[in-house]
Scaffold this motif. Sequence first.
Motif, PDB file in Angstrom:
ATOM      1  N   THR A  74       0.838  -1.213   0.000  1.00 34.65           N
ATOM      2  CA  THR A  74       0.000   0.000   0.000  1.00 34.65           C
ATOM      3  C   THR A  74       0.870   1.260   0.000  1.00 34.65           C
ATOM      4  O   THR A  74       0.628   2.201  -0.761  1.00 34.65           O
ATOM      5  N   GLU A  75       1.904   1.278   0.861  1.00 34.74           N
ATOM      6  CA  GLU A  75       2.793   2.437   0.905  1.00 34.74           C
ATOM      7  C   GLU A  75       3.550   2.604  -0.406  1.00 34.74           C
ATOM      8  O   GLU A  75       3.776   3.726  -0.862  1.00 34.74           O
ATOM      9  N   GLU A  77       2.474   1.801  -3.381  1.00 32.54           N
ATOM     10  CA  GLU A  77       1.557   2.382  -4.366  1.00 32.54           C
ATOM     11  C   GLU A  77       1.406   3.888  -4.149  1.00 32.54           C
ATOM     12  O   GLU A  77       1.396   4.670  -5.106  1.00 32.54           O
ATOM     13  N   LYS A  78       1.298   4.290  -2.874  1.00 33.44           N
ATOM     14  CA  LYS A  78       1.185   5.722  -2.578  1.00 33.44           C
ATOM     15  C   LYS A  78       2.442   6.471  -3.000  1.00 33.44           C
ATOM     16  O   LYS A  78       2.375   7.564  -3.571  1.00 33.44           O
ATOM     17  N   LEU A  79       3.611   5.875  -2.700  1.00 37.64           N
ATOM     18  CA  LEU A  79       4.875   6.523  -3.068  1.00 37.64           C
ATOM     19  C   LEU A  79       5.032   6.625  -4.577  1.00 37.64           C
ATOM     20  O   LEU A  79       5.556   7.620  -5.089  1.00 37.64           O
ATOM     21  N   LYS A  80       4.580   5.598  -5.303  1.00 32.15           N
ATOM     22  CA  LYS A  80       4.644   5.656  -6.764  1.00 32.15           C
ATOM     23  C   LYS A  80       3.778   6.790  -7.302  1.00 32.15           C
ATOM     24  O   LYS A  80       4.174   7.518  -8.226  1.00 32.15           O
ATOM     25  N   THR A  81       2.594   6.935  -6.701  1.00 31.49           N
ATOM     26  CA  THR A  81       1.700   8.023  -7.130  1.00 31.49           C
ATOM     27  C   THR A  81       2.331   9.377  -6.871  1.00 31.49           C
ATOM     28  O   THR A  81       2.324  10.266  -7.739  1.00 31.49           O
ATOM     29  N   ARG A  82       2.902   9.545  -5.675  1.00 38.00           N
ATOM     30  CA  ARG A  82       3.545  10.818  -5.344  1.00 38.00           C
ATOM     31  C   ARG A  82       4.786  11.055  -6.202  1.00 38.00           C
ATOM     32  O   ARG A  82       5.099  12.194  -6.549  1.00 38.00           O
TER      33      ARG A  82
END
Length: 293
Positions: A74-75, A77-82
């Motif tokens: 989950t983290e 995926e969030k880091l990839k988005t950011r």
Amino acid sequence: MPQFFLNKRLIILLVSVIVLVALIGFSLRERDSITWPEQFVKDMVGFGQSLVSKPVNYVSGVVDNVQDLQNTYTENEKLKTRLDELVKLETKVRDLKQDNSELRGILEKKEDLRSYNTIQGTVIARNPDRWQELLTIDKGEVNGIKSDMAVISSAGLIGKVKSVNEFSSTIELISTNNTKNRISTVIQSKQDINGWIEGYDTDKKEILVKRIPNDMKVEKGSKVITSGLGGVFPKGLVIGEVNEVKPDQYGLTQTAYVKPAADFYHLEHVMVVERELKGVKTDEESDKEGEEQ
């Protein structure tokens, strides 16, 4: 014989209770070593606990690992988005810098309201009675310091130069109650809003930004910076963020209570700001120079 002693079950129960109490009393004594039955029982219990605890700990570790993997995924995926957003933002900033450079080249303009140099100084004196008002640094006229220059810390604006000696300068903090210490500001909102620093609330420990038009909506949390329109301070020096907005006593303008970005209490190293783009002289300054000549 009485009927009680003829009942074998009761006799066995009574003897068992006596033996159990005796064993408990014997085991509770302070001893250097334990008997072989106690050792046998402890070994069997310990062996049983190890047989049960190892599978349980293994299963628990597997569950924790699965949860950690899920959290990591989950983290990630969030880091990839950011990261994707950051790449887009860097590209946009690069394009804007290039456009800005090209436009300045066309206009042959090398300075703007944000251009300034800094002179590093160290705080060498501070009066306990005027802790929130004045301090002295180890830089003066020989270092290029002049009156009314802005002074900043690593966090933001802290004040301006009040007076200059040859080797030292006195700094007036914006936490002073001197209403004449006015600094032109911009409140960054959907629409930039101009105002003036005029005083400091010692109870709330917040800067007072006044003369805000009553029809302007100032949102809580908006950033406040210098406007560069005062003729002395460059544009873009961080002051703080809006914590509260109140109308004045006549209801014609508003006053913003701004939480300072800088810590006025703990100050050791500061920077004096030398603006590159010189401001236009006011009528009072021109008349003063004429009288001196």
